[in-house]
Write a protein that holds these residues in place. Sequence first.
Motif, PDB file in Angstrom:
ATOM      1  N   THR A 113     -98.934 -18.331 -48.726  1.00  0.00           N
ATOM      2  CA  THR A 113     -98.691 -17.547 -49.935  1.00  0.00           C
ATOM      3  C   THR A 113     -99.027 -18.302 -51.216  1.00  0.00           C
ATOM      4  OG1 THR A 113     -96.381 -18.248 -49.756  1.00  0.00           O
ATOM      5  CG2 THR A 113     -96.933 -16.058 -48.943  1.00  0.00           C
ATOM      6  N   ASN A 114     -98.720 -19.615 -51.257  1.00  0.00           N
ATOM      7  CA  ASN A 114     -98.942 -20.348 -52.512  1.00  0.00           C
ATOM      8  C   ASN A 114     -99.804 -21.597 -52.364  1.00  0.00           C
ATOM      9  OD1 ASN A 114     -97.228 -22.233 -51.300  1.00  0.00           O
ATOM     10  ND2 ASN A 114     -95.422 -21.575 -52.456  1.00  0.00           N
ATOM     11  N   GLY A 115    -100.227 -21.895 -51.137  1.00  0.00           N
ATOM     12  CA  GLY A 115    -101.112 -23.034 -50.923  1.00  0.00           C
ATOM     13  C   GLY A 115    -100.435 -24.391 -50.952  1.00  0.00           C
ATOM     14  N   LYS A 116     -99.103 -24.424 -51.091  1.00  0.00           N
ATOM     15  CA  LYS A 116     -98.388 -25.696 -51.142  1.00  0.00           C
ATOM     16  C   LYS A 116     -98.008 -26.171 -49.747  1.00  0.00           C
ATOM     17  CE  LYS A 116     -96.346 -24.897 -55.725  1.00  0.00           C
ATOM     18  NZ  LYS A 116     -95.078 -24.793 -56.484  1.00  0.00           N
ATOM     19  N   LEU A 117     -97.932 -27.506 -49.590  1.00  0.00           N
ATOM     20  CA  LEU A 117     -97.480 -28.065 -48.325  1.00  0.00           C
ATOM     21  C   LEU A 117     -95.976 -27.875 -48.187  1.00  0.00           C
ATOM     22  CD1 LEU A 117     -99.425 -31.458 -48.025  1.00  0.00           C
ATOM     23  CD2 LEU A 117    -100.046 -29.229 -47.096  1.00  0.00           C
ATOM     24  N   GLU A 118     -95.538 -27.516 -46.980  1.00  0.00           N
ATOM     25  CA  GLU A 118     -94.103 -27.369 -46.738  1.00  0.00           C
ATOM     26  C   GLU A 118     -93.456 -28.757 -46.742  1.00  0.00           C
ATOM     27  OE1 GLU A 118     -91.061 -25.032 -43.731  1.00  0.00           O
ATOM     28  OE2 GLU A 118     -93.143 -25.344 -43.121  1.00  0.00           O
ATOM     29  N   ARG A 119     -92.418 -28.897 -47.515  1.00  0.00           N
ATOM     30  CA  ARG A 119     -91.746 -30.202 -47.639  1.00  0.00           C
ATOM     31  C   ARG A 119     -90.904 -30.472 -46.399  1.00  0.00           C
ATOM     32  NH1 ARG A 119     -90.416 -33.779 -51.649  1.00  0.00           N
ATOM     33  NH2 ARG A 119     -88.393 -34.842 -51.484  1.00  0.00           N
ATOM     34  N   TRP A 120     -90.998 -31.666 -45.865  1.00  0.00           N
ATOM     35  CA  TRP A 120     -90.170 -32.053 -44.726  1.00  0.00           C
ATOM     36  C   TRP A 120     -88.756 -32.339 -45.241  1.00  0.00           C
ATOM     37  CZ3 TRP A 120     -93.310 -35.631 -40.901  1.00  0.00           C
ATOM     38  CH2 TRP A 120     -94.492 -34.958 -40.522  1.00  0.00           C
ATOM     39  N   PRO A 121     -87.740 -31.736 -44.651  1.00  0.00           N
ATOM     40  CA  PRO A 121     -86.374 -31.832 -45.181  1.00  0.00           C
ATOM     41  C   PRO A 121     -85.673 -33.136 -44.809  1.00  0.00           C
ATOM     42  CG  PRO A 121     -86.365 -30.481 -43.215  1.00  0.00           C
ATOM     43  CD  PRO A 121     -87.809 -30.837 -43.470  1.00  0.00           C
ATOM     44  N   LEU A 122     -86.226 -34.227 -45.298  1.00  0.00           N
ATOM     45  CA  LEU A 122     -85.694 -35.555 -44.970  1.00  0.00           C
ATOM     46  C   LEU A 122     -84.675 -36.002 -45.996  1.00  0.00           C
ATOM     47  CD1 LEU A 122     -89.141 -37.130 -44.140  1.00  0.00           C
ATOM     48  CD2 LEU A 122     -87.248 -37.006 -42.503  1.00  0.00           C
ATOM     49  N   ARG A 123     -83.614 -36.648 -45.505  1.00  0.00           N
ATOM     50  CA  ARG A 123     -82.698 -37.359 -46.404  1.00  0.00           C
ATOM     51  C   ARG A 123     -83.353 -38.703 -46.695  1.00  0.00           C
ATOM     52  NH1 ARG A 123     -78.655 -35.626 -42.506  1.00  0.00           N
ATOM     53  NH2 ARG A 123     -77.335 -33.977 -43.362  1.00  0.00           N
ATOM     54  N   ARG A 124     -83.878 -38.879 -47.896  1.00  0.00           N
ATOM     55  CA  ARG A 124     -84.718 -40.044 -48.179  1.00  0.00           C
ATOM     56  C   ARG A 124     -83.956 -41.196 -48.814  1.00  0.00           C
ATOM     57  NH1 ARG A 124     -90.791 -38.015 -49.264  1.00  0.00           N
ATOM     58  NH2 ARG A 124     -90.695 -36.053 -48.130  1.00  0.00           N
ATOM     59  N   GLY A 125     -82.702 -40.998 -49.167  1.00  0.00           N
ATOM     60  CA  GLY A 125     -81.973 -42.094 -49.793  1.00  0.00           C
ATOM     61  C   GLY A 125     -82.524 -42.408 -51.169  1.00  0.00           C
ATOM     62  N   ARG A 126     -82.462 -43.674 -51.535  1.00  0.00           N
ATOM     63  CA  ARG A 126     -82.881 -44.070 -52.876  1.00  0.00           C
ATOM     64  C   ARG A 126     -84.398 -44.188 -52.992  1.00  0.00           C
ATOM     65  NH1 ARG A 126     -78.504 -48.905 -54.216  1.00  0.00           N
ATOM     66  NH2 ARG A 126     -76.605 -47.607 -54.072  1.00  0.00           N
ATOM     67  N   LYS A 127     -85.047 -44.473 -51.885  1.00  0.00           N
ATOM     68  CA  LYS A 127     -86.485 -44.721 -51.937  1.00  0.00           C
ATOM     69  C   LYS A 127     -87.245 -43.439 -51.664  1.00  0.00           C
ATOM     70  CE  LYS A 127     -90.253 -47.257 -49.744  1.00  0.00           C
ATOM     71  NZ  LYS A 127     -90.660 -48.145 -48.630  1.00  0.00           N
ATOM     72  N   ASP A 128     -88.146 -43.069 -52.581  1.00  0.00           N
ATOM     73  CA  ASP A 128     -89.020 -41.930 -52.363  1.00  0.00           C
ATOM     74  C   ASP A 128     -90.376 -42.449 -51.894  1.00  0.00           C
ATOM     75  OD1 ASP A 128     -89.649 -39.300 -52.152  1.00  0.00           O
ATOM     76  OD2 ASP A 128     -90.030 -38.982 -54.285  1.00  0.00           O
ATOM     77  N   PHE A 129     -91.073 -41.650 -51.107  1.00  0.00           N
ATOM     78  CA  PHE A 129     -92.355 -42.102 -50.569  1.00  0.00           C
ATOM     79  C   PHE A 129     -93.208 -40.886 -50.225  1.00  0.00           C
ATOM     80  CE2 PHE A 129     -89.248 -41.743 -47.199  1.00  0.00           C
ATOM     81  CZ  PHE A 129     -89.899 -41.013 -46.224  1.00  0.00           C
ATOM     82  N   GLU A 130     -94.493 -41.129 -50.129  1.00  0.00           N
ATOM     83  CA  GLU A 130     -95.445 -40.073 -49.788  1.00  0.00           C
ATOM     84  C   GLU A 130     -95.710 -40.086 -48.292  1.00  0.00           C
ATOM     85  OE1 GLU A 130     -97.217 -37.701 -51.497  1.00  0.00           O
ATOM     86  OE2 GLU A 130     -96.001 -38.113 -53.274  1.00  0.00           O
ATOM     87  N   LEU A 131     -95.644 -38.917 -47.679  1.00  0.00           N
ATOM     88  CA  LEU A 131     -95.990 -38.817 -46.267  1.00  0.00           C
ATOM     89  C   LEU A 131     -97.503 -38.793 -46.115  1.00  0.00           C
ATOM     90  CD1 LEU A 131     -93.457 -36.092 -45.062  1.00  0.00           C
ATOM     91  CD2 LEU A 131     -93.378 -38.528 -44.556  1.00  0.00           C
ATOM     92  N   PRO A 132     -98.057 -39.514 -45.144  1.00  0.00           N
ATOM     93  CA  PRO A 132     -99.497 -39.428 -44.892  1.00  0.00           C
ATOM     94  C   PRO A 132     -99.892 -38.004 -44.492  1.00  0.00           C
ATOM     95  CG  PRO A 132     -98.508 -41.290 -43.729  1.00  0.00           C
ATOM     96  CD  PRO A 132     -97.380 -40.447 -44.241  1.00  0.00           C
ATOM     97  N   THR A 133    -101.111 -37.633 -44.780  1.00  0.00           N
ATOM     98  CA  THR A 133    -101.625 -36.314 -44.385  1.00  0.00           C
ATOM     99  C   THR A 133    -102.782 -36.511 -43.424  1.00  0.00           C
ATOM    100  OG1 THR A 133    -100.982 -35.329 -46.496  1.00  0.00           O
ATOM    101  CG2 THR A 133    -102.606 -34.136 -45.186  1.00  0.00           C
ATOM    102  N   THR A 134    -102.518 -36.275 -42.147  1.00  0.00           N
ATOM    103  CA  THR A 134    -103.548 -36.432 -41.122  1.00  0.00           C
ATOM    104  C   THR A 134    -104.255 -35.112 -40.853  1.00  0.00           C
ATOM    105  OG1 THR A 134    -102.263 -38.195 -40.090  1.00  0.00           O
ATOM    106  CG2 THR A 134    -103.976 -37.150 -38.740  1.00  0.00           C
ATOM    107  N   ALA A 135    -103.498 -34.012 -40.907  1.00  0.00           N
ATOM    108  CA  ALA A 135    -104.074 -32.675 -40.708  1.00  0.00           C
ATOM    109  C   ALA A 135    -103.168 -31.653 -41.390  1.00  0.00           C
ATOM    110  CB  ALA A 135    -104.224 -32.354 -39.223  1.00  0.00           C
ATOM    111  N   VAL A 136    -103.774 -30.522 -41.781  1.00  0.00           N
ATOM    112  CA  VAL A 136    -103.036 -29.440 -42.442  1.00  0.00           C
ATOM    113  C   VAL A 136    -103.458 -28.120 -41.815  1.00  0.00           C
ATOM    114  CG1 VAL A 136    -102.613 -28.217 -44.620  1.00  0.00           C
ATOM    115  CG2 VAL A 136    -102.918 -30.705 -44.628  1.00  0.00           C
ATOM    116  N   ALA A 137    -102.480 -27.232 -41.581  1.00  0.00           N
ATOM    117  CA  ALA A 137    -102.786 -25.892 -41.062  1.00  0.00           C
ATOM    118  C   ALA A 137    -101.856 -24.887 -41.723  1.00  0.00           C
ATOM    119  CB  ALA A 137    -102.616 -25.842 -39.539  1.00  0.00           C
ATOM    120  N   ASN A 138    -102.356 -23.649 -41.918  1.00  0.00           N
ATOM    121  CA  ASN A 138    -101.511 -22.644 -42.570  1.00  0.00           C
ATOM    122  C   ASN A 138    -100.817 -21.724 -41.572  1.00  0.00           C
ATOM    123  OD1 ASN A 138    -103.607 -21.070 -41.720  1.00  0.00           O
ATOM    124  ND2 ASN A 138    -104.070 -20.167 -43.703  1.00  0.00           N
ATOM    125  N   THR A 139    -100.906 -22.045 -40.286  1.00  0.00           N
ATOM    126  CA  THR A 139    -100.103 -21.375 -39.268  1.00  0.00           C
ATOM    127  C   THR A 139     -99.518 -22.445 -38.347  1.00  0.00           C
ATOM    128  OG1 THR A 139    -102.012 -21.059 -37.798  1.00  0.00           O
ATOM    129  CG2 THR A 139    -101.469 -19.255 -39.282  1.00  0.00           C
TER     130      THR A 139
END
Length: 293
Positions: free
Chosen positions: A194-220
């Motif tokens: 619907t909006n082209g955004k990546l679905e956020r993984w619902p992780l409890r990240r604590g104090r440190k924020d980080f970027e998840l690697p992107t190996t592949a993307v699919a819209n289904t």
Amino acid sequence: MDSLGSLNAFVQAAEARSFTLAGRKLGVSSSAIGKAVARLEERLGVRLFHRSTRTMTLTPEGSCFLERCRRIFSELEAAEQELAQTQGAPRGKLRVSMPLAGMLMMPALSAFMRAYPQIELELDFTDRLVDVIDEGFDAVVRAGDVSDSRLMTRTLGTFRLKLLGSPGYFARRGTPRKPEDLESHACLHHRFATNGKLERWPLRRGRKDFELPTTAVANTIEPLISMAEQGLGIACLPDFAIRRQLEEGTLVTVLDAHLQHSGTFRMLWPSSRYLSPKLKVFVDFMAQNLFPA
């Protein structure tokens, strides 16, 4: 048009906010709808719509009259359905909009078709926001909250997102023990259609924020399941979509204690519509079988 026809023309125009759309739904011209509404206004002695070249809105009197008309048609449909129930099993066409993930709900849908062979299911799979009333759907299944006062709703069940990969993948790359470990893993992402955004993984990240690697993307979801089973990385998937894989051991979960998520699937249908036998059995069946305990 007769009196009942004029009331129906008014209701359709009020719900669509358009004479053209109302006429298309009823199979008549927009001018026929306009004339029916004008005659109704003349008979009632009040304006039902504020009309301009660009917009059409209900007057306060029109809003009140719309609710009364909805009750009239609901009672009429209820009477017709009570008579129809005496003729045997639920039957007829049922138009239902399902999310793209609904393909993974096919076991429940197939079981419904076997249980009610006289009901013809017309399924539309899409993640776009459909207008249940304007597009003529009997019902829609969607995840998330509901804010449309024109719709009735019933909860079908809840689901949770899980992080999964194949045993072979974790044997090669190691098993992440905390969210930050994902930085060194292959991550398979879902993109909202619907909006082209990546679905956020619902992780409890604590104090440190980080970027998840992107190996592949699919819209289904189905391609992500397949890639994860083939050992190509870790995917974030709804639990109802991967029950079989978990039971067979082709996928295993990780970081369960670090996830915080709960989603709800709901069935929605027009509040002005009587819950017909075919719709009632569909709603009841899906509520009982879509997310079995």
